[in-house]
Design a protein around this motif. Sequence first.
Motif, PDB file in Angstrom:
ATOM      1  N   SER A 173      87.883  76.284  55.190  1.00 41.43           N
ATOM      2  CA  SER A 173      89.176  75.646  55.016  1.00 41.43           C
ATOM      3  C   SER A 173      89.867  75.627  56.370  1.00 41.43           C
ATOM      4  O   SER A 173      90.336  76.655  56.846  1.00 41.43           O
ATOM      5  N   ALA A 174      89.877  74.456  56.960  1.00 44.14           N
ATOM      6  CA  ALA A 174      90.489  74.326  58.287  1.00 44.14           C
ATOM      7  C   ALA A 174      91.977  74.629  58.180  1.00 44.14           C
ATOM      8  O   ALA A 174      92.565  75.251  59.054  1.00 44.14           O
ATOM      9  N   LEU A 175      92.555  74.221  57.057  1.00 47.11           N
ATOM     10  CA  LEU A 175      93.986  74.400  56.845  1.00 47.11           C
ATOM     11  C   LEU A 175      94.354  75.875  56.786  1.00 47.11           C
ATOM     12  O   LEU A 175      95.376  76.311  57.310  1.00 47.11           O
TER      13      LEU A 175
ATOM     14  N   ASN B  68      84.402  71.126  54.202  1.00 46.48           N
ATOM     15  CA  ASN B  68      85.787  71.485  54.505  1.00 46.48           C
ATOM     16  C   ASN B  68      86.666  71.381  53.245  1.00 46.48           C
ATOM     17  O   ASN B  68      86.235  70.851  52.227  1.00 46.48           O
ATOM     18  N   LYS B  69      87.858  71.867  53.358  1.00 45.03           N
ATOM     19  CA  LYS B  69      88.856  71.877  52.280  1.00 45.03           C
ATOM     20  C   LYS B  69      88.385  72.748  51.111  1.00 45.03           C
ATOM     21  O   LYS B  69      88.647  72.438  49.939  1.00 45.03           O
TER      22      LYS B  69
ATOM     23  N   GLU C 201      84.599  64.819  69.521  1.00 42.26           N
ATOM     24  CA  GLU C 201      84.885  64.356  68.175  1.00 42.26           C
ATOM     25  C   GLU C 201      84.493  62.881  68.051  1.00 42.26           C
ATOM     26  O   GLU C 201      84.707  62.094  68.970  1.00 42.26           O
TER      27      GLU C 201
ATOM     28  N   VAL D  36      84.005  61.533  58.172  1.00 42.90           N
ATOM     29  CA  VAL D  36      84.818  60.347  57.854  1.00 42.90           C
ATOM     30  C   VAL D  36      86.308  60.646  58.078  1.00 42.90           C
ATOM     31  O   VAL D  36      86.708  61.816  58.077  1.00 42.90           O
ATOM     32  N   PRO D  37      87.119  59.605  58.271  1.00 36.02           N
ATOM     33  CA  PRO D  37      88.562  59.846  58.430  1.00 36.02           C
ATOM     34  C   PRO D  37      89.111  60.591  57.219  1.00 36.02           C
ATOM     35  O   PRO D  37      88.724  60.297  56.087  1.00 36.02           O
ATOM     36  N   GLY D  38      89.926  61.595  57.464  1.00 34.62           N
ATOM     37  CA  GLY D  38      90.536  62.342  56.370  1.00 34.62           C
ATOM     38  C   GLY D  38      89.782  63.600  55.989  1.00 34.62           C
ATOM     39  O   GLY D  38      90.267  64.421  55.218  1.00 34.62           O
ATOM     40  N   VAL D  39      88.582  63.772  56.528  1.00 38.50           N
ATOM     41  CA  VAL D  39      87.779  64.949  56.165  1.00 38.50           C
ATOM     42  C   VAL D  39      88.388  66.231  56.761  1.00 38.50           C
ATOM     43  O   VAL D  39      88.142  67.332  56.265  1.00 38.50           O
ATOM     44  N   GLY D  40      89.191  66.046  57.807  1.00 35.66           N
ATOM     45  CA  GLY D  40      89.853  67.205  58.406  1.00 35.66           C
ATOM     46  C   GLY D  40      89.386  67.531  59.812  1.00 35.66           C
ATOM     47  O   GLY D  40      89.485  68.680  60.243  1.00 35.66           O
ATOM     48  N   LYS D  41      88.909  66.541  60.530  1.00 38.00           N
ATOM     49  CA  LYS D  41      88.379  66.795  61.881  1.00 38.00           C
ATOM     50  C   LYS D  41      89.437  67.406  62.805  1.00 38.00           C
ATOM     51  O   LYS D  41      89.195  68.416  63.443  1.00 38.00           O
ATOM     52  N   SER D  42      90.607  66.770  62.874  1.00 34.60           N
ATOM     53  CA  SER D  42      91.600  67.318  63.819  1.00 34.60           C
ATOM     54  C   SER D  42      92.089  68.671  63.369  1.00 34.60           C
ATOM     55  O   SER D  42      92.287  69.567  64.201  1.00 34.60           O
ATOM     56  N   THR D  43      92.272  68.851  62.067  1.00 38.07           N
ATOM     57  CA  THR D  43      92.714  70.149  61.564  1.00 38.07           C
ATOM     58  C   THR D  43      91.666  71.208  61.882  1.00 38.07           C
ATOM     59  O   THR D  43      91.980  72.309  62.331  1.00 38.07           O
TER      60      THR D  43
ATOM     61  N   ARG E  55      98.110  65.387  66.526  1.00 37.96           N
ATOM     62  CA  ARG E  55      97.441  66.000  65.387  1.00 37.96           C
ATOM     63  C   ARG E  55      96.880  67.372  65.735  1.00 37.96           C
ATOM     64  O   ARG E  55      96.289  68.022  64.885  1.00 37.96           O
TER      65      ARG E  55
ATOM     66  N   ASP F  88      89.403  75.220  49.518  1.00 38.67           N
ATOM     67  CA  ASP F  88      90.558  76.066  49.202  1.00 38.67           C
ATOM     68  C   ASP F  88      91.150  75.622  47.860  1.00 38.67           C
ATOM     69  O   ASP F  88      90.800  74.558  47.339  1.00 38.67           O
TER      70      ASP F  88
HETATM   71  P1  GDP Z   1      90.646  63.640  60.236  1.00 38.39           P
HETATM   72  O1  GDP Z   1      91.052  62.243  59.947  1.00 38.39           O
HETATM   73  O2  GDP Z   1      89.225  63.885  59.881  1.00 38.39           O
HETATM   74  O3  GDP Z   1      90.983  64.096  61.610  1.00 38.39           O
HETATM   75  O4  GDP Z   1      91.478  64.589  59.209  1.00 38.39           O
HETATM   76  P2  GDP Z   1      92.823  65.418  59.426  1.00 38.39           P
HETATM   77  O5  GDP Z   1      92.553  66.664  60.168  1.00 38.39           O
HETATM   78  O6  GDP Z   1      93.878  64.517  59.953  1.00 38.39           O
HETATM   79  O7  GDP Z   1      93.157  65.835  57.926  1.00 38.39           O
HETATM   80  C1  GDP Z   1      93.406  64.904  56.914  1.00 38.39           C
HETATM   81  C2  GDP Z   1      94.260  65.560  55.847  1.00 38.39           C
HETATM   82  O8  GDP Z   1      93.532  66.607  55.226  1.00 38.39           O
HETATM   83  C3  GDP Z   1      95.533  66.184  56.399  1.00 38.39           C
HETATM   84  O9  GDP Z   1      96.576  65.959  55.490  1.00 38.39           O
HETATM   85  C4  GDP Z   1      95.182  67.662  56.482  1.00 38.39           C
HETATM   86  O10 GDP Z   1      96.313  68.500  56.348  1.00 38.39           O
HETATM   87  C5  GDP Z   1      94.250  67.831  55.290  1.00 38.39           C
HETATM   88  N1  GDP Z   1      93.309  68.933  55.507  1.00 38.39           N
HETATM   89  C6  GDP Z   1      92.536  69.147  56.605  1.00 38.39           C
HETATM   90  N2  GDP Z   1      91.794  70.255  56.443  1.00 38.39           N
HETATM   91  C7  GDP Z   1      92.103  70.773  55.228  1.00 38.39           C
HETATM   92  C8  GDP Z   1      91.661  71.928  54.488  1.00 38.39           C
HETATM   93  O11 GDP Z   1      90.827  72.723  54.915  1.00 38.39           O
HETATM   94  N3  GDP Z   1      92.187  72.100  53.234  1.00 38.39           N
HETATM   95  C9  GDP Z   1      93.095  71.230  52.706  1.00 38.39           C
HETATM   96  N4  GDP Z   1      93.544  71.492  51.484  1.00 38.39           N
HETATM   97  N5  GDP Z   1      93.537  70.153  53.386  1.00 38.39           N
HETATM   98  C10 GDP Z   1      93.054  69.920  54.630  1.00 38.39           C
END
Ligand code: GDP
Length: 328
Positions: free
Chosen positions: A240-242, A201-202, A154, A63-70, A108, A204
């Motif tokens: 943790s993608a971050l 994901n996330k 993606e 879903v959007p925000g899950v961290g796909k691009s990260t 991104r 951390d």
């Molecule tokens: P997408 O919409 O699925 O592509 O998600 P994004 O990659 O844009 O990430 C959405 C938000 O989640 C951003 O603010 C990222 O910095 C944050 N984020 C992504 N991966 C992680 C992670 O592993 N840990 C944490 N704490 N935040 C993350």
Amino acid sequence: NRRKQPSVDELVTGILNHDKVALSRAITLVESKSVTHLAKATEIIEKCLPHANTSIRIGITGVPGVGKSTFIEAFGKHLTGLGKKVAVLAVDPSSSISSGSILGDKTRMEDLVKDENAFIRPSASGDSLGGVARKTRETIILCEACGFDTIVIETVGVGQSETAVHSMVDFFLLLKLAGAGDELQGIKRGIIEMADAIVINKADGDNIKRAQIARTEFKRALHLYPQKASEWLPKVVTASALKYEGIDDVWQLISEFCETTKANHYFENHRKQQNRFWLLQTIEERLKHNFYNNEHVKSVLDEYLNATENSTISPFHAAQQLLDLLKF
Ligand code: GDP
């Protein structure tokens, strides 16, 4: 751009010499609506086909925000660090409607986009998922011929786009977040069934414990599904993608998947099946399109629909008469 357009052979030579500019130009032809461009694109694809098929194709959804691009940025950097060449494509049929792609957005993936061994192309716009999927599929061939050995596709977890992506990749990865014990609710069953791996994901900071609990719950849930034709048992990992944590584990398990499915020939057979599926799918779409866009059909379709509604003609008979207009 008034420059002379490169010829088909120039583009093919460029692609086979791993030139990303030639690759981009060829993809633009694939995405074009012009009939001449499409004819050129078809020729390029035919010539590239013998040099394609050499990669691992990985679908990533969530879903959007899950961290796909990260995640893709971290994963992509990890792979280029291992000497791989990574192409990132996207399937996002909504991009044509919202006129802003929510996927494959280069801003991104700042680091990856600068990486010489990476290529990022946002989703093609198109008025149908079928159209976008066709373009992506052809783009995969071009990227492979251009030397990219890892193709990441993606897609956002909405609508039918996961199914379309699943049908063009070898390995399907689902990104999830740890929730408050409700991980298994509200998830489309079909997506879980398609997943070869689930990455929580996330994982951390304060979230680590919850991510571990989610992992256990998903693992348990996956046991309830029948064994896949690939004989691969889907894995669940936290990452943790971050913080670039767990990224290597994901690559490890994809490598394991390749070993297993190449040994049992699933990998190769699955690609063959996908090609068959796309041939038939394309014919179906084309026939449907030709039927509904036929002037004769368009002029009488409503009449026939009304007549069937009012039972003055049977649906079957009406369908037969309409199809006869095209001599099917
Ligand atoms: P997408 O919409 O699925 O592509 O998600 P994004 O990659 O844009 O990430 C959405 C938000 O989640 C951003 O603010 C990222 O910095 C944050 N984020 C992504 N991966 C992680 C992670 O592993 N840990 C944490 N704490 N935040 C993350």
